[in-house]
Every structure is written in structure tokens, then in C-alpha cells.
Design an enzyme around this catalytic site. Structure first.
Site, short mmCIF file in Angstrom:
data_model
loop_
_atom_site.label_atom_id
_atom_site.label_comp_id
_atom_site.label_asym_id
_atom_site.label_seq_id
_atom_site.Cartn_x
_atom_site.Cartn_y
_atom_site.Cartn_z
N LYS A 156 14.70 6.27 11.63
CA LYS A 156 14.83 6.99 10.37
C LYS A 156 16.15 7.76 10.29
CE LYS A 156 11.02 5.80 8.31
NZ LYS A 156 11.10 4.84 7.17
N TYR B 291 10.64 5.86 16.12
CA TYR B 291 10.58 6.07 14.66
C TYR B 291 11.63 7.07 14.21
CZ TYR B 291 8.24 6.97 10.13
OH TYR B 291 7.94 7.11 8.80
N ARG C 211 0.85 -1.19 0.00
CA ARG C 211 0.00 0.00 0.00
C ARG C 211 0.88 1.24 0.00
NH1 ARG C 211 -2.24 0.59 6.24
NH2 ARG C 211 -0.19 0.77 7.24
#
Length: 253
Positions: A158, A154, A16
Site C-alpha cells: 500500500k 500489505y 464485493r
């Protein structure tokens, strides 16, 4: 470089959102594409749509944090499509929370998918690239790497991908392999819709508020990221390596 390196791309997290858009764009660019995701039905459907449009694609279900599963998946791609020379490490999850509420599981899950997954996929795919003396790796970072409230896990993952990108660019450059990262800003996807739902704001209002803070006055679309990937894996980008490109509608997150 070999006379004709295989044009086979692997895109993780391709069920997706950004991953699906990247897979479709690379297929339109003439690559055979392997769509990898935990969700088998989703990647099978996406691969079928690419095939019906005249492309060549397969879906492969894999947990990118499982070393044996990753090796098996890359071998499957090589057997069914040819040696992969492009890898887009896009698979990712969020487990947002403030630090004092964040569990060890929240931390480990995000690190395993983003960092361990990108490491395992890159390690498995690079041997095919170095054998052909041509390859492209694109890692999906984020503007959250600059810091974002409620995303200690997160943001750290990253940011880590940016260091991973620069190191691989140094190690693999002599084999004709470039490695770059894209750091998206606000992109309209199922993930950002879920964030809006989590904080109790209607998605349209959430997007409108985000757009007001972006210099180009709109939120991004998955196709915005797919276009940059398309460039980075092309021959035109052969002298671009070890870079982090912020695709965020302006100079700030």
C-alpha cells in the site's frame, strides 16, 4: 481533450465491498462500468444489478497479476463498452502474519495483486486515456501504509502504491490524465469481518473498538470511499493529481 471523451470506467476487485460500491456509484454518475474480479459470478451479478437499475455494465473475470489476461480484459472492455478513460485499481488481498511467520508465498501473493496488478492494469488502460487526452486513475492505498503490526506485506504494497501514484501523475499529466490515491481507514467490509474472525473477536465488538479510536466515532462504509472516487474522476478534480487522500474519519489511522 477530445470533444467528448468516452465515459467508460474499469473497477478492479469489484465483486464485493469497496469495489462493488465504487462501481455502483460510477454507474449512477453516468459511466458505463466494467467490473473486474477473479470471481466471475460476483461481478456478473453486480453488473446485472446495475443494468437492471438503468445503467450499462459488464462483468469480466480476470487475474490482475496476469499480463496477458489483463490486456485481454481491457481489450474486451474497449470492444464492448468503449475506450476506458477511468481506472480504479481496487483489487487486493491480505495474507497477514508477523514477520517471522510470514512465508514467501504470503509476501509474493500480496505484492502480485496490489502492485503488479495495478501496474499491469494502468499500463493497459493508459493508452486509451492518452489517445483521448483525458483520463483518471485512482489507486486504493490504505492507512496501513503508515505501518501496521502483522501486515509487513500489505503495508509495503500500500505504501508502494503511493509512490506509483505520484510517479504516474508526473508521467501522464501532459496527456490530460490525473492519478490519485485513496487511503481508507477502517471500512466495514467482508475483508475486515474476516480479520475479526481471524483474531477471534466478534465483528460487532471489533467495529466498536475501532470506532472508539476514530475521531468521528464510527467506522467507514464502502460508500464513503465511493464518494471520494466519484469526485476524483470528475472534471471538478481536474487540478488534483498525485495526491494521497486519507479517508479514515480523522488525521490518523
Amino acid at each position: 481533450m477530445t470533444d467528448s471523451p468516452s465515459r467508460v470506467a474499469i473497477v478492479t476487485g469489484a465483486g464485493r465491498g469497496i469495489g462493488a460500491a465504487v462501481a455502483a456509484r460510477l454507474a449512477s454518475d453516468g459511466f458505463s462500468v466494467a467490473l473486474l474480479d477473479l470471481a466471475a459470478d460476483a461481478v456478473d451479478a453486480r453488473a446485472e444489478a446495475i443494468t437492471e437499475a438503468g445503467g450499462r455494465a459488464i462483468g469480466v473475470s480476470v487475474d490482475v497479476s496476469d499480463a496477458d489476461a489483463v490486456d485481454a480484459a481491457v481489450n474486451t472492455v474497449a470492444e464492448r463498452l468503449g475506450a476506458p478513460t477511468v481506472l480504479v485499481n481496487n483489487a487486493g488481498i491480505t495474507r497477514d502474519n508477523l514477520l517471522f511467520k510470514m512465508t514467501e508465498s504470503d509476501w509474493d501473493s500480496v505484492m502480485n495483486v496490489h502492485l503488479r496488478g495495478s501496474f499491469l492494469m494502468s499500463r493497459a488502460a493508459q493508452k486509451h486515456m492518452t489517445q483521448q487526452n483525458w483520463g483518471r486513475i485512482v489507486n486504493l492505498s490504505s492507512t496501513s501504509a503508515l505501518g501496521n503490526r502483522g501486515q509487513a506485506n500489505y503495508a509495503t504494497a500500500k505504501a508502494g502504491l503511493q509512490g506509483f501514484t505520484k510517479t504516474l501523475a508526473i508521467e501522464l499529466g501532459k496527456f490530460g490524465v490525473t492519478v490519485n490515491a485513496i487511503a481508507p481507514g477502517f471500512i466495514e467490509t467482508e475483508m475486515t469481518a474476516a480479520t475479526a474472525e481471524r483474531v477471534g473477536v466478534p465483528f460487532e465488538e471489533f467495529k466498536k473498538a475501532a470506532a472508539a479510536e476514530i475521531p468521528v466515532r464510527r467506522v467507514g462504509q464502502p460508500s464513503d470511499i465511493a464518494g471520494v472516487v466519484s469526485f476524483l474522476v470528475s472534471d471538478d478534480a481536474s487540478f488534483v493529481s498525485g495526491q494521497v487522500i486519507y479517508v479514515a474519519g480523522g488525521p490518523k489511522a
